[in-house]
Design an enzyme around this catalytic site. Sequence first.
Site, PDB file in Angstrom:
ATOM      1  N   LYS A 119       1.170  10.046   5.738  1.00  0.00           N
ATOM      2  CA  LYS A 119       1.796   8.916   6.027  1.00  0.00           C
ATOM      3  C   LYS A 119       2.630   8.064   5.574  1.00  0.00           C
ATOM      4  O   LYS A 119       2.320   7.320   5.859  1.00  0.00           O
ATOM      5  CB  LYS A 119       0.059   7.266   5.612  1.00  0.00           C
ATOM      6  CG  LYS A 119      -1.279   8.338   6.301  1.00  0.00           C
ATOM      7  CD  LYS A 119      -1.821   7.697   6.085  1.00  0.00           C
ATOM      8  CE  LYS A 119      -3.340   8.581   6.687  1.00  0.00           C
ATOM      9  NZ  LYS A 119      -4.589   7.098   6.663  1.00  0.00           N
TER      10      LYS A 119
ATOM     11  N   LYS B 133      -1.845  -2.048  -4.351  1.00  0.00           N
ATOM     12  CA  LYS B 133      -2.967  -0.536  -3.844  1.00  0.00           C
ATOM     13  C   LYS B 133      -2.314   0.852  -4.288  1.00  0.00           C
ATOM     14  O   LYS B 133      -0.997   0.934  -2.896  1.00  0.00           O
ATOM     15  CB  LYS B 133      -3.796  -0.306  -2.625  1.00  0.00           C
ATOM     16  CG  LYS B 133      -4.563   0.811  -2.342  1.00  0.00           C
ATOM     17  CD  LYS B 133      -5.671   0.819  -0.600  1.00  0.00           C
ATOM     18  CE  LYS B 133      -6.397   1.720  -0.270  1.00  0.00           C
ATOM     19  NZ  LYS B 133      -6.958   2.031   0.647  1.00  0.00           N
TER      20      LYS B 133
ATOM     21  N   SER C 209     -10.129   5.546  -5.220  1.00  0.00           N
ATOM     22  CA  SER C 209     -11.823   6.700  -5.321  1.00  0.00           C
ATOM     23  C   SER C 209     -10.662   7.408  -6.646  1.00  0.00           C
ATOM     24  O   SER C 209     -11.544   7.727  -7.078  1.00  0.00           O
ATOM     25  CB  SER C 209     -11.869   7.165  -3.944  1.00  0.00           C
ATOM     26  OG  SER C 209     -10.243   7.854  -3.222  1.00  0.00           O
TER      27      SER C 209
ATOM     28  N   LYS D  28       0.974  -1.299   0.301  1.00  0.00           N
ATOM     29  CA  LYS D  28      -0.266   0.169  -0.072  1.00  0.00           C
ATOM     30  C   LYS D  28       0.959   1.391   0.059  1.00  0.00           C
ATOM     31  O   LYS D  28       1.559   1.464   0.844  1.00  0.00           O
ATOM     32  CB  LYS D  28      -0.370   0.067   0.711  1.00  0.00           C
ATOM     33  CG  LYS D  28      -1.745   1.279   1.626  1.00  0.00           C
ATOM     34  CD  LYS D  28      -2.479   1.398   2.640  1.00  0.00           C
ATOM     35  CE  LYS D  28      -3.521   1.792   2.191  1.00  0.00           C
ATOM     36  NZ  LYS D  28      -4.630   2.434   3.333  1.00  0.00           N
TER      37      LYS D  28
END
Length: 334
Positions: A227, A258, A284, A204
Amino acid sequence: MPLTPITAPFPATRLRRLRRTAALRGLVAENVLSVNDLIWPIFVMEGENDAHPIPSMPGVSRLTLDRAVVAAKEARDLGIPAVCIFPYTQASARTEDCALAWSPDNLSNRVTAAIKSAVPELAIMTDVALDPYNANGHDGIVRDGVIVNDETVDALVKMTLAQAAAGADIIGPSDMMDGRIGAMRHALEADGFQDVAILSYSAKYASAFYGPFRDAVGASGALVGDKKTYQMNPANAEEALRLVARDLSEGADMVMVKPGLPYLDICRRVKDQFGAPTYAYQVSGEYAMITGAGANGWINEEQVMMESLMAFKRAGCDGILTYFAPRVARLLNA
Protein backbone atom coordinates in the site's frame (compact mmCIF):
# COMPACT_ATOMS: atom_id res chain seq x y z
CA MET A 1 15.30 46.75 47.58
CA PRO A 2 16.28 43.38 46.06
CA LEU A 3 15.97 40.33 48.28
CA THR A 4 19.12 38.55 49.27
CA PRO A 5 19.11 35.00 47.89
CA ILE A 6 18.96 32.30 50.50
CA THR A 7 21.94 30.04 50.35
CA ALA A 8 21.77 26.49 51.62
CA PRO A 9 24.02 23.46 51.54
CA PHE A 10 21.49 21.70 49.27
CA PRO A 11 19.37 23.13 46.42
CA ALA A 12 16.18 24.75 47.69
CA THR A 13 14.18 23.21 44.87
CA ARG A 14 13.68 19.52 45.53
CA LEU A 15 11.55 18.21 42.67
CA ARG A 16 10.95 14.96 44.52
CA ARG A 17 8.78 16.78 47.09
CA LEU A 18 5.80 16.62 44.72
CA ARG A 19 6.35 12.93 43.96
CA ARG A 20 6.30 11.83 47.61
CA THR A 21 2.68 10.58 47.80
CA ALA A 22 -0.04 9.55 45.37
CA ALA A 23 -2.11 12.57 46.44
CA LEU A 24 0.70 14.99 45.62
CA ARG A 25 1.46 13.26 42.33
CA GLY A 26 -2.19 13.56 41.36
CA LEU A 27 -2.30 17.26 42.20
CA VAL A 28 0.54 18.09 39.83
CA ALA A 29 -0.21 15.59 37.03
CA GLU A 30 0.11 17.42 33.70
CA ASN A 31 -2.11 14.97 31.80
CA VAL A 32 -5.10 12.86 32.78
CA LEU A 33 -6.47 9.80 30.99
CA SER A 34 -10.27 9.63 31.02
CA VAL A 35 -12.87 7.16 29.79
CA ASN A 36 -14.00 10.00 27.52
CA ASP A 37 -10.70 9.66 25.64
CA LEU A 38 -11.52 6.16 24.36
CA ILE A 39 -12.94 4.84 21.11
CA TRP A 40 -13.38 1.04 21.06
CA PRO A 41 -12.79 -0.69 17.70
CA ILE A 42 -15.09 -3.71 17.27
CA PHE A 43 -14.79 -6.43 14.62
CA VAL A 44 -18.08 -7.84 13.34
CA MET A 45 -18.98 -10.92 11.30
CA GLU A 46 -22.01 -12.65 9.89
CA GLY A 47 -23.87 -15.20 12.01
CA GLU A 48 -25.84 -15.31 15.21
CA ASN A 49 -24.86 -15.39 18.88
CA ASP A 50 -21.22 -16.17 18.14
CA ALA A 51 -17.73 -14.82 18.75
CA HIS A 52 -14.52 -15.94 17.05
CA PRO A 53 -11.27 -15.19 18.92
CA ILE A 54 -8.52 -13.60 16.82
CA PRO A 55 -5.32 -15.53 17.59
CA SER A 56 -2.97 -12.64 16.81
CA MET A 57 -4.98 -10.28 19.04
CA PRO A 58 -5.42 -12.05 22.40
CA GLY A 59 -8.64 -11.05 24.11
CA VAL A 60 -10.25 -9.68 20.92
CA SER A 61 -12.96 -11.53 18.97
CA ARG A 62 -15.07 -11.03 15.89
CA LEU A 63 -18.67 -10.61 16.99
CA THR A 64 -21.97 -11.36 15.30
CA LEU A 65 -24.50 -8.54 15.10
CA ASP A 66 -26.32 -9.51 18.30
CA ARG A 67 -23.06 -9.82 20.21
CA ALA A 68 -21.93 -6.44 18.81
CA VAL A 69 -25.07 -4.84 20.27
CA VAL A 70 -24.19 -6.39 23.64
CA ALA A 71 -20.68 -4.94 23.34
CA ALA A 72 -22.14 -1.53 22.52
CA LYS A 73 -24.27 -1.67 25.64
CA GLU A 74 -21.16 -2.60 27.61
CA ALA A 75 -19.38 0.42 26.16
CA ARG A 76 -22.24 2.69 27.20
CA ASP A 77 -22.32 1.24 30.71
CA LEU A 78 -18.56 1.75 31.06
CA GLY A 79 -18.83 5.36 29.90
CA ILE A 80 -16.94 4.79 26.63
CA PRO A 81 -18.35 7.44 24.28
CA ALA A 82 -17.84 5.71 20.91
CA VAL A 83 -17.27 2.42 19.14
CA CYS A 84 -15.80 1.94 15.66
CA ILE A 85 -17.12 -0.84 13.42
CA PHE A 86 -14.85 -3.00 11.23
CA PRO A 87 -16.44 -5.83 9.19
CA TYR A 88 -14.99 -9.27 8.50
CA THR A 89 -15.94 -10.16 4.94
CA GLN A 90 -15.71 -13.65 3.44
CA ALA A 91 -13.40 -13.94 0.42
CA SER A 92 -16.35 -15.06 -1.71
CA ALA A 93 -18.07 -11.69 -1.14
CA ARG A 94 -15.06 -9.62 -2.27
CA THR A 95 -15.10 -8.28 -5.83
CA GLU A 96 -12.97 -6.03 -7.98
CA ASP A 97 -15.70 -3.38 -8.20
CA CYS A 98 -16.20 -3.47 -4.39
CA ALA A 99 -19.95 -2.89 -4.82
CA LEU A 100 -20.82 -4.44 -1.45
CA ALA A 101 -19.06 -1.48 0.21
CA TRP A 102 -22.00 0.86 -0.39
CA SER A 103 -24.85 -1.65 -0.11
CA PRO A 104 -27.30 -0.40 2.54
CA ASP A 105 -27.65 -4.00 3.71
CA ASN A 106 -23.98 -4.85 4.11
CA LEU A 107 -22.82 -6.13 7.49
CA SER A 108 -21.30 -2.86 8.68
CA ASN A 109 -24.46 -0.89 7.94
CA ARG A 110 -26.73 -3.48 9.55
CA VAL A 111 -24.60 -3.48 12.70
CA THR A 112 -24.56 0.33 12.75
CA ALA A 113 -28.34 0.49 12.48
CA ALA A 114 -28.81 -2.16 15.17
CA ILE A 115 -26.49 -0.45 17.63
CA LYS A 116 -27.99 2.98 16.95
CA SER A 117 -31.46 1.55 17.62
CA ALA A 118 -30.42 -0.23 20.82
CA VAL A 119 -27.97 2.32 22.22
CA PRO A 120 -28.82 5.67 20.60
CA GLU A 121 -26.67 7.67 23.02
CA LEU A 122 -23.48 5.88 21.92
CA ALA A 123 -21.51 7.48 19.08
CA ILE A 124 -20.83 5.12 16.19
CA MET A 125 -17.78 5.54 14.00
CA THR A 126 -17.44 3.66 10.73
CA ASP A 127 -14.50 2.84 8.49
CA VAL A 128 -14.45 4.16 4.92
CA ALA A 129 -12.05 2.15 2.77
CA LEU A 130 -12.60 -0.55 0.19
CA ASP A 131 -10.22 -3.22 1.51
CA PRO A 132 -12.90 -5.32 3.30
CA TYR A 133 -14.75 -5.63 0.00
CA ASN A 134 -11.90 -5.66 -2.52
CA ALA A 135 -10.75 -8.89 -4.16
CA ASN A 136 -7.31 -7.29 -4.41
CA GLY A 137 -7.17 -6.37 -0.72
CA HIS A 138 -6.51 -2.70 -1.43
CA ASP A 139 -8.22 0.39 0.01
CA GLY A 140 -8.94 1.59 -3.51
CA ILE A 141 -10.08 0.23 -6.86
CA VAL A 142 -7.34 -1.45 -8.85
CA ARG A 143 -7.00 -0.98 -12.61
CA ASP A 144 -4.13 -2.73 -14.42
CA GLY A 145 -2.20 -3.00 -11.18
CA VAL A 146 -2.68 0.66 -10.26
CA ILE A 147 -4.83 1.91 -7.37
CA VAL A 148 -6.85 4.58 -9.15
CA ASN A 149 -7.62 7.68 -7.11
CA ASP A 150 -10.63 9.47 -8.57
CA GLU A 151 -12.72 6.39 -9.32
CA THR A 152 -12.02 5.23 -5.78
CA VAL A 153 -13.17 8.57 -4.37
CA ASP A 154 -16.49 8.18 -6.20
CA ALA A 155 -16.91 4.75 -4.59
CA LEU A 156 -15.96 6.08 -1.17
CA VAL A 157 -18.57 8.82 -1.43
CA LYS A 158 -21.26 6.21 -2.07
CA MET A 159 -19.96 4.21 0.88
CA THR A 160 -20.03 7.33 3.08
CA LEU A 161 -23.65 8.12 2.24
CA ALA A 162 -24.73 4.53 2.92
CA GLN A 163 -23.04 4.62 6.32
CA ALA A 164 -24.58 7.97 7.19
CA ALA A 165 -28.01 6.66 6.25
CA ALA A 166 -27.45 3.64 8.51
CA GLY A 167 -26.90 5.96 11.47
CA ALA A 168 -23.15 6.59 11.67
CA ASP A 169 -22.23 9.61 13.76
CA ILE A 170 -18.59 9.73 12.68
CA ILE A 171 -17.22 8.79 9.26
CA GLY A 172 -13.64 7.51 9.38
CA PRO A 173 -11.96 7.65 5.94
CA SER A 174 -8.88 5.41 6.23
CA ASP A 175 -8.15 5.02 2.51
CA MET A 176 -5.64 7.86 1.98
CA MET A 177 -6.93 8.84 -1.47
CA ASP A 178 -6.41 12.46 -2.51
CA GLY A 179 -9.46 14.69 -2.37
CA ARG A 180 -11.78 12.28 -0.61
CA ILE A 181 -12.53 14.50 2.39
CA GLY A 182 -13.84 17.35 0.26
CA ALA A 183 -15.93 14.98 -1.85
CA MET A 184 -17.40 13.28 1.22
CA ARG A 185 -18.17 16.55 2.98
CA HIS A 186 -19.90 17.94 -0.11
CA ALA A 187 -21.99 14.77 -0.52
CA LEU A 188 -22.97 14.67 3.15
CA GLU A 189 -24.10 18.30 3.04
CA ALA A 190 -26.00 17.81 -0.22
CA ASP A 191 -27.85 14.73 1.11
CA GLY A 192 -28.91 16.26 4.42
CA PHE A 193 -26.25 14.65 6.62
CA GLN A 194 -24.61 17.92 7.59
CA ASP A 195 -24.34 16.85 11.24
CA VAL A 196 -22.30 13.72 10.49
CA ALA A 197 -18.68 14.30 11.56
CA ILE A 198 -15.56 13.24 9.67
CA LEU A 199 -12.58 11.88 11.60
CA SER A 200 -10.00 11.66 8.84
CA TYR A 201 -7.10 9.23 8.93
CA SER A 202 -5.00 12.13 7.68
CA ALA A 203 -1.54 10.74 8.47
CA LYS A 204 -1.82 6.99 7.92
CA TYR A 205 1.55 5.39 7.39
CA ALA A 206 2.43 2.32 5.31
CA SER A 207 3.25 0.40 8.46
CA ALA A 208 4.14 -3.17 9.36
CA PHE A 209 2.14 -2.76 12.58
CA TYR A 210 -1.17 -3.58 10.84
CA GLY A 211 -0.63 -7.34 10.46
CA PRO A 212 -3.02 -8.63 13.16
CA PHE A 213 -5.75 -6.24 11.95
CA ARG A 214 -5.59 -7.83 8.51
CA ASP A 215 -6.09 -11.20 10.19
CA ALA A 216 -9.10 -9.77 12.03
CA VAL A 217 -10.87 -8.54 8.88
CA GLY A 218 -9.81 -11.49 6.70
CA ALA A 219 -7.52 -9.45 4.45
CA SER A 220 -4.17 -11.10 5.18
CA GLY A 221 -4.17 -13.33 2.13
CA ALA A 222 -6.04 -10.99 -0.18
CA LEU A 223 -3.57 -8.13 -0.55
CA VAL A 224 -1.85 -7.96 -3.94
CA GLY A 225 1.40 -6.01 -3.57
CA ASP A 226 1.63 -3.32 -0.89
CA LYS A 227 0.00 0.00 0.00
CA LYS A 228 3.00 2.27 -0.36
CA THR A 229 1.59 4.26 -3.29
CA TYR A 230 -1.15 5.72 -1.11
CA GLN A 231 -0.19 5.27 2.55
CA MET A 232 2.59 7.46 3.90
CA ASN A 233 6.31 6.78 3.93
CA PRO A 234 7.37 6.26 7.59
CA ALA A 235 10.39 8.49 6.88
CA ASN A 236 8.19 11.58 6.37
CA ALA A 237 6.92 14.09 8.91
CA GLU A 238 6.43 17.36 7.00
CA GLU A 239 4.16 15.53 4.56
CA ALA A 240 1.91 14.54 7.46
CA LEU A 241 1.39 18.20 8.31
CA ARG A 242 0.50 19.01 4.72
CA LEU A 243 -2.03 16.17 4.69
CA VAL A 244 -3.63 17.35 7.92
CA ALA A 245 -3.83 20.93 6.63
CA ARG A 246 -5.46 19.74 3.43
CA ASP A 247 -8.02 17.54 5.18
CA LEU A 248 -9.03 20.28 7.59
CA SER A 249 -9.43 22.71 4.71
CA GLU A 250 -11.67 20.18 2.91
CA GLY A 251 -14.01 19.79 5.89
CA ALA A 252 -12.57 17.21 8.28
CA ASP A 253 -13.76 17.83 11.83
CA MET A 254 -11.07 15.71 13.48
CA VAL A 255 -7.80 14.18 12.32
CA MET A 256 -5.94 11.00 13.14
CA VAL A 257 -2.39 9.71 13.16
CA LYS A 258 -1.95 5.97 12.55
CA PRO A 259 -0.15 3.95 13.93
CA GLY A 260 0.15 5.43 17.38
CA LEU A 261 3.17 4.89 19.61
CA PRO A 262 5.81 4.89 16.83
CA TYR A 263 4.41 8.24 15.62
CA LEU A 264 3.98 10.26 18.81
CA ASP A 265 6.19 12.97 17.31
CA ILE A 266 3.60 13.41 14.54
CA CYS A 267 0.75 13.59 17.06
CA ARG A 268 2.55 16.34 18.98
CA ARG A 269 3.35 18.38 15.88
CA VAL A 270 -0.21 18.08 14.52
CA LYS A 271 -1.74 19.23 17.78
CA ASP A 272 0.73 22.09 18.21
CA GLN A 273 0.37 23.36 14.66
CA PHE A 274 -3.38 23.06 14.10
CA GLY A 275 -5.05 22.80 17.51
CA ALA A 276 -7.75 20.64 15.94
CA PRO A 277 -9.16 17.56 17.68
CA THR A 278 -6.34 15.07 17.22
CA TYR A 279 -6.60 11.30 17.62
CA ALA A 280 -4.26 8.34 17.38
CA TYR A 281 -4.95 4.69 16.65
CA GLN A 282 -3.16 2.25 18.92
CA VAL A 283 -3.11 -0.34 16.17
CA SER A 284 -3.28 -4.11 16.25
CA GLY A 285 0.48 -4.64 16.19
CA GLU A 286 0.94 -2.38 19.19
CA TYR A 287 -1.83 -4.22 21.03
CA ALA A 288 -0.41 -7.63 20.11
CA MET A 289 3.08 -6.74 21.31
CA ILE A 290 1.82 -5.56 24.71
CA THR A 291 -0.51 -8.50 25.26
CA GLY A 292 2.03 -10.99 23.91
CA ALA A 293 4.80 -9.74 26.19
CA GLY A 294 2.35 -9.67 29.09
CA ALA A 295 1.26 -13.25 28.48
CA ASN A 296 4.90 -14.34 28.62
CA GLY A 297 5.53 -12.50 31.88
CA TRP A 298 8.09 -10.18 30.30
CA ILE A 299 6.21 -7.01 31.28
CA ASN A 300 3.42 -5.99 33.62
CA GLU A 301 0.73 -5.87 30.94
CA GLU A 302 -1.73 -3.70 32.84
CA GLN A 303 0.86 -1.10 33.77
CA VAL A 304 2.29 -0.95 30.25
CA MET A 305 -1.23 -0.67 28.82
CA MET A 306 -1.97 2.37 30.96
CA GLU A 307 1.46 3.92 30.41
CA SER A 308 1.11 3.57 26.64
CA LEU A 309 -2.23 5.37 26.65
CA MET A 310 -0.89 8.16 28.83
CA ALA A 311 1.85 8.64 26.22
CA PHE A 312 -0.84 9.59 23.70
CA LYS A 313 -2.27 12.19 26.05
CA ARG A 314 1.19 13.60 26.73
CA ALA A 315 1.75 13.86 22.97
CA GLY A 316 -1.36 16.05 22.63
CA CYS A 317 -4.01 13.54 21.57
CA ASP A 318 -7.62 14.27 22.44
CA GLY A 319 -8.52 10.60 22.18
CA ILE A 320 -7.30 7.14 21.27
CA LEU A 321 -8.75 4.25 19.31
CA THR A 322 -7.63 1.24 21.32
CA TYR A 323 -8.61 -2.42 21.70
CA PHE A 324 -7.84 -1.99 25.39
CA ALA A 325 -10.81 0.37 25.79
CA PRO A 326 -13.09 -1.80 27.98
CA ARG A 327 -10.21 -2.95 30.21
CA VAL A 328 -8.99 0.62 30.63
CA ALA A 329 -12.50 1.90 31.34
CA ARG A 330 -12.98 -0.66 34.11
CA LEU A 331 -9.72 0.40 35.72
CA LEU A 332 -10.54 4.10 35.44
CA ASN A 333 -14.04 3.52 36.86
CA ALA A 334 -12.83 1.44 39.81
